[in-house]
Design a protein around this motif. Structure first.
Motif, PDB file in Angstrom:
ATOM      1  N   ALA A   7       0.832  -1.204   0.000  1.00 14.01           N
ATOM      2  CA  ALA A   7       0.000   0.000   0.000  1.00 14.01           C
ATOM      3  C   ALA A   7       0.870   1.258   0.000  1.00 14.01           C
ATOM      4  CB  ALA A   7      -0.941  -0.004   1.198  1.00 14.01           C
ATOM      5  N   GLN A   8       1.973   1.236   0.745  1.00 12.41           N
ATOM      6  CA  GLN A   8       2.869   2.382   0.769  1.00 12.41           C
ATOM      7  C   GLN A   8       3.514   2.621  -0.590  1.00 12.41           C
ATOM      8  OE1 GLN A   8       5.724   2.013   3.907  1.00 12.41           O
ATOM      9  NE2 GLN A   8       4.174   2.047   5.526  1.00 12.41           N
ATOM     10  N   LEU A   9       3.866   1.550  -1.275  1.00 11.17           N
ATOM     11  CA  LEU A   9       4.458   1.688  -2.610  1.00 11.17           C
ATOM     12  C   LEU A   9       3.449   2.231  -3.607  1.00 11.17           C
ATOM     13  CD1 LEU A   9       6.653  -1.520  -2.846  1.00 11.17           C
ATOM     14  CD2 LEU A   9       7.404   0.822  -2.423  1.00 11.17           C
ATOM     15  N   VAL A  10       2.226   1.734  -3.531  1.00 12.19           N
ATOM     16  CA  VAL A  10       1.167   2.223  -4.433  1.00 12.19           C
ATOM     17  C   VAL A  10       0.905   3.698  -4.163  1.00 12.19           C
ATOM     18  CG1 VAL A  10      -1.289   2.024  -4.996  1.00 12.19           C
ATOM     19  CG2 VAL A  10       0.110  -0.036  -4.788  1.00 12.19           C
ATOM     20  N   ARG A  11       0.864   4.076  -2.897  1.00 10.38           N
ATOM     21  CA  ARG A  11       0.654   5.478  -2.533  1.00 10.38           C
ATOM     22  C   ARG A  11       1.787   6.349  -3.077  1.00 10.38           C
ATOM     23  NH1 ARG A  11      -1.459   4.685   2.081  1.00 10.38           N
ATOM     24  NH2 ARG A  11       0.466   4.086   3.122  1.00 10.38           N
ATOM     25  N   ALA A  12       3.030   5.872  -2.974  1.00  5.91           N
ATOM     26  CA  ALA A  12       4.180   6.626  -3.484  1.00  5.91           C
ATOM     27  C   ALA A  12       4.102   6.787  -5.002  1.00  5.91           C
ATOM     28  CB  ALA A  12       5.484   5.940  -3.081  1.00  5.91           C
ATOM     29  N   ILE A  13       3.702   5.733  -5.702  1.00  2.00           N
ATOM     30  CA  ILE A  13       3.534   5.815  -7.161  1.00  2.00           C
ATOM     31  C   ILE A  13       2.497   6.872  -7.504  1.00  2.00           C
ATOM     32  CG2 ILE A  13       2.650   4.608  -9.203  1.00  2.00           C
ATOM     33  CD1 ILE A  13       3.937   2.042  -8.023  1.00  2.00           C
ATOM     34  N   ASN A  14       1.365   6.835  -6.817  1.00  2.18           N
ATOM     35  CA  ASN A  14       0.291   7.794  -7.094  1.00  2.18           C
ATOM     36  C   ASN A  14       0.713   9.225  -6.792  1.00  2.18           C
ATOM     37  OD1 ASN A  14      -1.438   5.767  -7.964  1.00  2.18           O
ATOM     38  ND2 ASN A  14      -2.321   5.468  -5.945  1.00  2.18           N
ATOM     39  N   GLU A  15       1.433   9.409  -5.679  1.00  3.64           N
ATOM     40  CA  GLU A  15       1.934  10.747  -5.342  1.00  3.64           C
ATOM     41  C   GLU A  15       2.906  11.242  -6.409  1.00  3.64           C
ATOM     42  OE1 GLU A  15       3.760  10.115  -1.573  1.00  3.64           O
ATOM     43  OE2 GLU A  15       1.867  10.126  -0.467  1.00  3.64           O
ATOM     44  N   GLY A  16       3.807  10.377  -6.833  1.00  2.00           N
ATOM     45  CA  GLY A  16       4.769  10.754  -7.866  1.00  2.00           C
ATOM     46  C   GLY A  16       4.098  11.077  -9.185  1.00  2.00           C
ATOM     47  N   GLN A  24       5.912  19.304 -11.215  1.00  2.00           N
ATOM     48  CA  GLN A  24       6.849  19.632 -10.148  1.00  2.00           C
ATOM     49  C   GLN A  24       8.224  19.102 -10.533  1.00  2.00           C
ATOM     50  OE1 GLN A  24       5.528  18.251  -6.322  1.00  2.00           O
ATOM     51  NE2 GLN A  24       3.417  18.864  -6.707  1.00  2.00           N
ATOM     52  N   ARG A  25       9.229  19.528  -9.835  1.00  2.00           N
ATOM     53  CA  ARG A  25      10.580  19.022 -10.077  1.00  2.00           C
ATOM     54  C   ARG A  25      10.714  17.638  -9.442  1.00  2.00           C
ATOM     55  NH1 ARG A  25      14.279  22.819 -11.818  1.00  2.00           N
ATOM     56  NH2 ARG A  25      13.538  24.955 -11.725  1.00  2.00           N
ATOM     57  N   VAL A  26      11.516  16.794 -10.043  1.00  2.00           N
ATOM     58  CA  VAL A  26      11.738  15.453  -9.502  1.00  2.00           C
ATOM     59  C   VAL A  26      12.364  15.533  -8.115  1.00  2.00           C
ATOM     60  CG1 VAL A  26      14.011  15.026 -10.504  1.00  2.00           C
ATOM     61  CG2 VAL A  26      12.441  13.113 -10.142  1.00  2.00           C
ATOM     62  N   THR A  27      13.046  16.614  -7.831  1.00  2.00           N
ATOM     63  CA  THR A  27      13.646  16.789  -6.508  1.00  2.00           C
ATOM     64  C   THR A  27      12.597  17.012  -5.424  1.00  2.00           C
ATOM     65  OG1 THR A  27      13.981  19.147  -6.965  1.00  2.00           O
ATOM     66  CG2 THR A  27      15.840  17.663  -7.407  1.00  2.00           C
ATOM     67  N   ALA A  28      11.343  17.127  -5.800  1.00  2.00           N
ATOM     68  CA  ALA A  28      10.258  17.273  -4.825  1.00  2.00           C
ATOM     69  C   ALA A  28       9.938  15.956  -4.133  1.00  2.00           C
ATOM     70  CB  ALA A  28       9.006  17.813  -5.516  1.00  2.00           C
ATOM     71  N   CYS A  29      10.551  14.878  -4.566  1.00  2.00           N
ATOM     72  CA  CYS A  29      10.297  13.567  -3.967  1.00  2.00           C
ATOM     73  C   CYS A  29      10.578  13.618  -2.470  1.00  2.00           C
ATOM     74  CB  CYS A  29      11.161  12.488  -4.616  1.00  2.00           C
ATOM     75  SG  CYS A  29      10.878  10.857  -3.902  1.00  2.00           S
ATOM     76  N   ARG A  38      10.963   5.745  -2.750  1.00  2.00           N
ATOM     77  CA  ARG A  38      11.550   6.746  -3.650  1.00  2.00           C
ATOM     78  C   ARG A  38      11.543   6.235  -5.085  1.00  2.00           C
ATOM     79  NH1 ARG A  38      14.540  11.277  -3.016  1.00  2.00           N
ATOM     80  NH2 ARG A  38      15.816  11.915  -4.777  1.00  2.00           N
ATOM     81  N   SER A  39      11.937   4.992  -5.266  1.00  2.00           N
ATOM     82  CA  SER A  39      11.916   4.395  -6.608  1.00  2.00           C
ATOM     83  C   SER A  39      10.498   4.367  -7.155  1.00  2.00           C
ATOM     84  CB  SER A  39      12.470   2.977  -6.567  1.00  2.00           C
ATOM     85  OG  SER A  39      13.814   2.978  -6.178  1.00  2.00           O
ATOM     86  N   ALA A  40       9.546   4.015  -6.310  1.00  2.00           N
ATOM     87  CA  ALA A  40       8.150   3.970  -6.739  1.00  2.00           C
ATOM     88  C   ALA A  40       7.664   5.369  -7.110  1.00  2.00           C
ATOM     89  CB  ALA A  40       7.274   3.371  -5.629  1.00  2.00           C
ATOM     90  N   TRP A  41       8.016   6.357  -6.308  1.00  2.00           N
ATOM     91  CA  TRP A  41       7.607   7.737  -6.561  1.00  2.00           C
ATOM     92  C   TRP A  41       8.154   8.211  -7.905  1.00  2.00           C
ATOM     93  CZ3 TRP A  41       9.326  12.598  -7.564  1.00  2.00           C
ATOM     94  CH2 TRP A  41       8.498  13.683  -7.234  1.00  2.00           C
ATOM     95  N   VAL A  42       9.427   7.928  -8.154  1.00  2.00           N
ATOM     96  CA  VAL A  42      10.055   8.355  -9.412  1.00  2.00           C
ATOM     97  C   VAL A  42       9.411   7.658 -10.606  1.00  2.00           C
ATOM     98  CG1 VAL A  42      12.215   8.370 -10.731  1.00  2.00           C
ATOM     99  CG2 VAL A  42      12.222   9.045  -8.323  1.00  2.00           C
ATOM    100  N   ARG A  43       9.066   6.388 -10.463  1.00  2.00           N
ATOM    101  CA  ARG A  43       8.347   5.682 -11.540  1.00  2.00           C
ATOM    102  C   ARG A  43       7.024   6.373 -11.839  1.00  2.00           C
ATOM    103  NH1 ARG A  43       9.734   0.440  -9.428  1.00  2.00           N
ATOM    104  NH2 ARG A  43       7.939   0.771  -8.140  1.00  2.00           N
ATOM    105  N   GLY A  44       6.285   6.692 -10.788  1.00  2.00           N
ATOM    106  CA  GLY A  44       5.021   7.401 -10.967  1.00  2.00           C
ATOM    107  C   GLY A  44       5.228   8.776 -11.566  1.00  2.00           C
TER     108      GLY A  44
END
Length: 58
Positions: A7-16, A24-29, A38-44
């Motif tokens: 669930a945390q990974l899915v949430r990170a993907i959706n946020e990204g 936004q800038r990728v540095t906003a992660c 972080r990897s999931a966020w960047v993929r998203g």
């Protein structure tokens, strides 16, 4: 994989993805280096930027 971890990974993907759509800038992660979220966020983020870029070309 534990349900909460997934669930945390899915949430990170959706946020990204939303960050990418919002251009936004990728540095906003918000996740630190070495964190799987972080990897999931960047993929998203990458998917969201692709969507935003396609939308702006039309």
């Amino acid at each position: 994989m534990h349900v909460e971890a997934r669930a945390q990974l899915v949430r990170a993907i959706n946020e990204g993805q939303q960050a990418g759509v919002d251009r936004q800038r990728v540095t906003a992660c918000p996740y630190p280096a070495g964190d799987l979220r972080r990897s999931a966020w960047v993929r998203g983020y990458t998917a969201g930027r692709s969507t935003a870029d396609r939308g702006s070309q039309q």
